[in-house]
Design an enzyme around this catalytic site. Structure first.
Site, short mmCIF file in Angstrom:
data_model
loop_
_atom_site.label_atom_id
_atom_site.label_comp_id
_atom_site.label_asym_id
_atom_site.label_seq_id
_atom_site.Cartn_x
_atom_site.Cartn_y
_atom_site.Cartn_z
CB THR A 178 3.20 9.05 -1.70
OG1 THR A 178 2.77 8.40 -3.11
CG2 THR A 178 4.63 9.81 -2.09
NE ARG A 204 -0.81 0.19 -1.26
CZ ARG A 204 -0.86 -0.04 0.02
NH1 ARG A 204 -1.19 0.55 1.00
NH2 ARG A 204 -0.13 -1.44 0.24
#
Ligand code: URA
Length: 211
Positions: A110, A106
């Site tokens: 963002t 991840r």
């Protein structure tokens, strides 16, 4: 159109073990053991309508036809790295299953999922895929994992997590309304860092003792 399926596995044993596992002072060893036990219990629910075929057997008393499952037709898709926490328990219950891996991280800024690894068994069109990732948080990595998995054309897909956030479920089902989600609980919300609240913290870190 009917709403996409969300199955909350509310069996008291699952809920009891989930409560223990959420506690912040739980050791790595105990967290891992509880997650293993929960995944075995969740496997019952997820595989409830698995197809069976009748075979001829002989008991000590008589011949009979009796049902068996073809475990090889199932592929558990572990989303690295925390999916490993659900995988062993599932394999204990369906030992003949095949295993695929999806590596996603991840992006911390963002929160978008970036793929770094993808490996599935052959002949996916003959297999029922069960995706494993304990935390359905923003849903971005779940969407990305299932996007990629669909490219291999499995017969069916189910998604298993331990905890889901309402935001993650909505995001996931906006992209994949055909994929049922199995979870032990739907928590309140996400925080500003994309963590599930009340949740259990970072599942990967708690599972592997990396924090
Ligand atoms: N991933 C985790 O491990 N925990 C969360 O709360 C959200 C994403």
């Amino acid at each position: 159109m009917s709403s996409p399926a969300v199955h909350v596995v509310d069996h008291p044993l699952v809920q009891h073990k989930l409560t223990l596992l959420r506690q912040k002072d739980r050791s790595t060893n105990s967290f891992r053991r509880l997650l293993h036990e929960i995944s075995m219990l969740m496997a019952y629910e997820v595989t409830r309508d698995m197809p069976t075929q009748l075979i001829e057997i002989e008991t000590p008393l008589a011949r009979m036809t009796a049902p068996v499952i073809d475990g090889k037709k199932t592929v558990f898709v572990s989303v690295m790295r925390a999916g490993a926490g659900l995988l062993d328990g599932m394999l204990e219950v369906v030992p003949g299953a095949r295993v695929g891996h999806v590596g996603l991280y991840r992006d911390p800024k963002t929160l978008v999922a970036v793929e770094y690894y993808f490996k599935m068994p052959h002949e996916m069109h003959e297999r029922d895929a069960i995706v494993l990732d304990p935390m359905l948080a923003t849903g971005n990595s779940a969407v990305a994992a299932v996007d990629r998995l669909k490219e291999t054309g499995p017969k069916s897909i189910r998604y298993v997590c331990l905890l889901a956030a309402p935001e993650g479920l909505a995001n996931f089902h906006a992209h994949h309304p055909d994929v049922p989600v199995y979870t032990a609980a739907v928590d309140e919300r996400l925080d500003e860092h994309g963590y599930i609240v009340p949740g259990l913290g970072d599942a990967g870190d708690r599972l592997f003792g990396t924090k």
